[in-house]
Design a protein around this motif. Structure first.
Motif, PDB file in Angstrom:
ATOM      1  N   VAL A 179       0.694  -1.051  -0.160  1.00 39.41           N
ATOM      2  CA  VAL A 179      -0.136  -0.188  -0.376  1.00 39.41           C
ATOM      3  C   VAL A 179       0.664   1.261  -0.012  1.00 39.41           C
ATOM      4  N   SER A 180       1.330   1.665  -1.114  1.00 35.84           N
ATOM      5  CA  SER A 180       2.501   2.996  -1.542  1.00 35.84           C
ATOM      6  C   SER A 180       3.556   2.652  -0.157  1.00 35.84           C
ATOM      7  N   GLY A 181       3.812   1.678   0.444  1.00 29.94           N
ATOM      8  CA  GLY A 181       5.470   2.068   1.557  1.00 29.94           C
ATOM      9  C   GLY A 181       4.756   2.038   2.707  1.00 29.94           C
ATOM     10  N   ARG A 182       3.865   2.544   2.672  1.00 29.93           N
ATOM     11  CA  ARG A 182       3.231   2.612   4.327  1.00 29.93           C
ATOM     12  C   ARG A 182       1.838   1.891   4.910  1.00 29.93           C
ATOM     13  N   VAL A 183       2.354   1.015   5.498  1.00 29.69           N
ATOM     14  CA  VAL A 183       0.938   0.362   6.601  1.00 29.69           C
ATOM     15  C   VAL A 183       1.159   0.401   8.187  1.00 29.69           C
ATOM     16  N   LEU A 184       0.684   0.470   8.968  1.00 30.27           N
ATOM     17  CA  LEU A 184       0.739   1.396  10.262  1.00 30.27           C
ATOM     18  C   LEU A 184       0.164  -0.311  11.521  1.00 30.27           C
ATOM     19  N   LEU A 185       1.573  -0.585  12.065  1.00 28.68           N
ATOM     20  CA  LEU A 185       0.880  -1.675  13.045  1.00 28.68           C
ATOM     21  C   LEU A 185       0.232  -1.242  14.127  1.00 28.68           C
ATOM     22  N   SER A 186      -0.700  -1.451  14.763  1.00 29.99           N
ATOM     23  CA  SER A 186      -1.148  -0.550  16.570  1.00 29.99           C
ATOM     24  C   SER A 186      -1.811  -1.722  16.685  1.00 29.99           C
ATOM     25  N   THR A 187      -1.180  -1.220  18.754  1.00 31.13           N
ATOM     26  CA  THR A 187      -1.648  -2.087  19.460  1.00 31.13           C
ATOM     27  C   THR A 187      -2.035  -1.834  20.732  1.00 31.13           C
ATOM     28  N   SER A 188      -3.307  -1.950  21.265  1.00 28.98           N
ATOM     29  CA  SER A 188      -3.598  -1.226  22.014  1.00 28.98           C
ATOM     30  C   SER A 188      -4.112  -2.049  23.468  1.00 28.98           C
ATOM     31  N   SER A 189      -4.672  -1.492  24.243  1.00 25.88           N
ATOM     32  CA  SER A 189      -5.259  -1.953  25.892  1.00 25.88           C
ATOM     33  C   SER A 189      -6.167  -2.163  25.506  1.00 25.88           C
ATOM     34  N   ASP A 190      -7.056  -2.304  24.531  1.00 26.14           N
ATOM     35  CA  ASP A 190      -8.787  -2.969  24.189  1.00 26.14           C
ATOM     36  C   ASP A 190      -8.323  -3.942  23.475  1.00 26.14           C
ATOM     37  N   GLY A 191      -7.291  -4.539  23.631  1.00 24.48           N
ATOM     38  CA  GLY A 191      -6.946  -5.901  23.171  1.00 24.48           C
ATOM     39  C   GLY A 191      -7.282  -6.523  22.162  1.00 24.48           C
ATOM     40  N   LEU A 192      -7.027  -5.285  21.358  1.00 19.22           N
ATOM     41  CA  LEU A 192      -6.821  -5.146  19.707  1.00 19.22           C
ATOM     42  C   LEU A 192      -4.976  -5.236  18.801  1.00 19.22           C
ATOM     43  N   ILE A 193      -5.056  -5.462  18.146  1.00 15.85           N
ATOM     44  CA  ILE A 193      -3.732  -5.349  17.281  1.00 15.85           C
ATOM     45  C   ILE A 193      -3.901  -5.442  16.066  1.00 15.85           C
ATOM     46  N   SER A 194      -3.819  -3.853  15.201  1.00 13.30           N
ATOM     47  CA  SER A 194      -4.061  -3.274  13.733  1.00 13.30           C
ATOM     48  C   SER A 194      -3.216  -2.971  12.968  1.00 13.30           C
ATOM     49  N   THR A 195      -3.536  -3.256  11.324  1.00 13.00           N
ATOM     50  CA  THR A 195      -2.918  -2.711  10.439  1.00 13.00           C
ATOM     51  C   THR A 195      -4.137  -1.287  10.327  1.00 13.00           C
ATOM     52  N   SER A 196      -3.662  -0.864   9.406  1.00 10.39           N
ATOM     53  CA  SER A 196      -4.198   0.674   8.899  1.00 10.39           C
ATOM     54  C   SER A 196      -3.091   0.817   7.665  1.00 10.39           C
ATOM     55  N   ASN A 197      -4.318   1.970   7.136  1.00  6.44           N
ATOM     56  CA  ASN A 197      -3.128   2.210   5.592  1.00  6.44           C
ATOM     57  C   ASN A 197      -3.150   3.724   6.282  1.00  6.44           C
ATOM     58  N   PRO A 198      -2.566   4.760   6.369  1.00  3.22           N
ATOM     59  CA  PRO A 198      -2.778   5.677   7.154  1.00  3.22           C
ATOM     60  C   PRO A 198      -2.804   7.057   5.875  1.00  3.22           C
ATOM     61  N   CYS A 242       1.916 -15.043  18.321  1.00  3.98           N
ATOM     62  CA  CYS A 242       2.741 -14.188  16.798  1.00  3.98           C
ATOM     63  C   CYS A 242       1.215 -14.358  16.296  1.00  3.98           C
ATOM     64  N   TRP A 243       1.028 -13.286  14.810  1.00  5.78           N
ATOM     65  CA  TRP A 243      -0.200 -13.574  14.187  1.00  5.78           C
ATOM     66  C   TRP A 243       0.387 -13.436  12.516  1.00  5.78           C
ATOM     67  N   SER A 244      -0.315 -14.042  11.202  1.00  7.61           N
ATOM     68  CA  SER A 244      -0.207 -13.788  10.038  1.00  7.61           C
ATOM     69  C   SER A 244       0.128 -12.434   9.435  1.00  7.61           C
ATOM     70  N   ASN A 245       0.343 -12.319   8.985  1.00 10.73           N
ATOM     71  CA  ASN A 245      -0.234 -10.674   8.386  1.00 10.73           C
ATOM     72  C   ASN A 245      -1.731 -10.222   7.721  1.00 10.73           C
ATOM     73  N   GLU A 246      -1.988 -10.693   7.973  1.00 14.97           N
ATOM     74  CA  GLU A 246      -4.010 -10.639   8.338  1.00 14.97           C
ATOM     75  C   GLU A 246      -4.457 -10.727   9.410  1.00 14.97           C
ATOM     76  N   LEU A 247      -3.236 -10.861  10.480  1.00 14.05           N
ATOM     77  CA  LEU A 247      -3.808 -10.893  11.150  1.00 14.05           C
ATOM     78  C   LEU A 247      -4.673 -12.336  12.285  1.00 14.05           C
TER      79      LEU A 247
END
Length: 397
Positions: A179-198, A242-247
């Protein structure tokens, strides 16, 4: 689940150099610059200290952030710069890029309107985007994005990706993103692990994948190895995943479970310090773990997709701290490990490419270290190969 000795297991009990932060501050974050190591201290100072790499003598002090400096990161080519830049986030709601030569801030990024405490930050590999995560304020937690060349206001703000403190943000390395060289991984106290296109302004469209771990996620990062691109994460309960790239979750375990008890030689993990994806050995993930007495060990999982696969211990660094180790940096270029603890101490240690030298078990095991007592005394053989030691002591009871 077993913990096996690497045939090249190294045990080190004398730091190369040691220094301390003033006012009994915890060492919260560590990173490296061209000639110095940088460390952020807890209150009351909240300052950032610069130490000479060869001697650990203090060479500079940066003002840091009001309330707390929460994270340090070294960025290459930030914005239009062609040099390494120290980036920091703080509870004053700002991300700062520092000119350590003058001791001043060269770029300051903050949200428009009410400032929110920031817990983490990162920059894309091209240096043209900075991201930071906030803590929870009322019912909102935000990921903020800036162009460091125009830092007056964020490019965009994502407020529905997470519903609690955002504990880590990491851009995908250049060359691994579609995705245009930019994908962001984020983790949170809400229990979620996310990847986003900024680059996507519509947050509903920006979120690429979400994994729900069901526990407070304290940190995480990317893995780039022979198996492709994956994600690791750690929780506040000392669990590791450990998670796949699709989480899709591939592994979930208590990091304290793999332990070593062999002929009197033992290692038992109390907590996870940090994961490090080495640039060598096909980017294998190393996991640094610690004991309550202040010892540090490097362990790896033989197969992060197999919960039953054994783990391996490669190195132990003992006796440098008197309590919990809060931060760590592996300076691969110089073969040095830097550790910082709740005892205010910063240590540098020799590191012997332990993953490279011991990634796979040999056909047979040499005799392990033997313990002559069951108390907490440590009498390690400094930087000695375990297989050549006849009467060394244990790493931890």
């Amino acid at each position: 689940m077993s913990l096996l000795q690497s045939p090249s297991l190294k045990v080190v009990n004398h730091p190369l150099h040691q220094t301390s932060l003033p006012a009994e501050s915890y060492v919260l974050s560590l990173t490296t610059l061209a000639n110095n190591y940088a460390a952020s201290g807890s209150s009351p100072s909240n300052q950032i200290y610069l130490f000479d790499k060869t001697s650990l003598q203090t060479v500079g002090v940066l003002q840091g952030h009001e309330n707390a400096t929460t994270y340090l990161r070294t960025i290459h080519a930030l914005g239009a710069s062609d040099r390494e830049t120290l980036l920091s986030s703080g509870k004053d709601g700002c991300v700062k890029a520092w000119d350590e030569r003058s001791g001043t801030t060269s770029i300051k990024m903050e949200a428009s309107g009410r400032l929110r405490p920031l817990l983490c930050c990162d920059a894309s590999s091209d240096g043209l985007m900075v991201a930071a995560g906030t803590d929870l304020q009322k019912e909102d937690a935000f990921i903020l994005y800036w162009d460091p060349r125009n830092p007056v206001a964020p490019l965009c703000t994502h407020g529905s990706t997470h519903s609690d403190d955002i504990t880590a943000v990491h851009f995908l390395k250049h060359g691994f993103s579609s995705v245009s060289g930019r994908v962001l991984l984020s983790t949170s106290s809400d229990g979620l692990i996310s990847t986003s296109n900024p680059l996507e302004k519509d947050e509903d469209e920006a979120v690429l994948h979400v994994g729900n771990w069901g526990c407070s996620v304290s940190q995480g990062g990317w893995i780039h190895d022979a198996c492709g691109t994956r994600i690791w994460a750690a929780s506040d309960m000392e669990t590791f995943s450990c998670w796949s790239n699709e989480l899709d979750q591939m592994l979930c375990m208590d990091i304290r479970t793999p332990s070593l008890h062999d002929h009197g030689y033992s290692w038992v993990t109390d907590y996870l310090i940090k994961g490090h994806c080495t640039q060598k050995a096909e980017n294998e993930l190393g996991v640094f773990v610690g004991s309550n007495e202040g010892d540090v060990a490097l362990v790896t999982g033989n197969d992060l997709s197999n919960p039953a696969a054994p783990w391996m211990i490669h190195s132990v660094w003992a006796g440098g701290h008197t309590g919990v180790v809060r931060s760590l940096h592996w300076d691969e270029e110089h073969g040095v490990l830097v550790t910082g603890g709740e005892d205010s101490k910063i240590n540098t240690w020799r590191i012997h490419d332990p993953i490279l030298s011991g990634s796979h078990m040999g056909d047979g095991m040499d005799p392990p270290l033997r313990s002559e007592s069951s108390n907490l005394k440590r009498e390690w053989a400094d930087e000695m190969d375990v297989s050549q030691t006849a009467d060394g002591k244990r790493a931890r009871r």
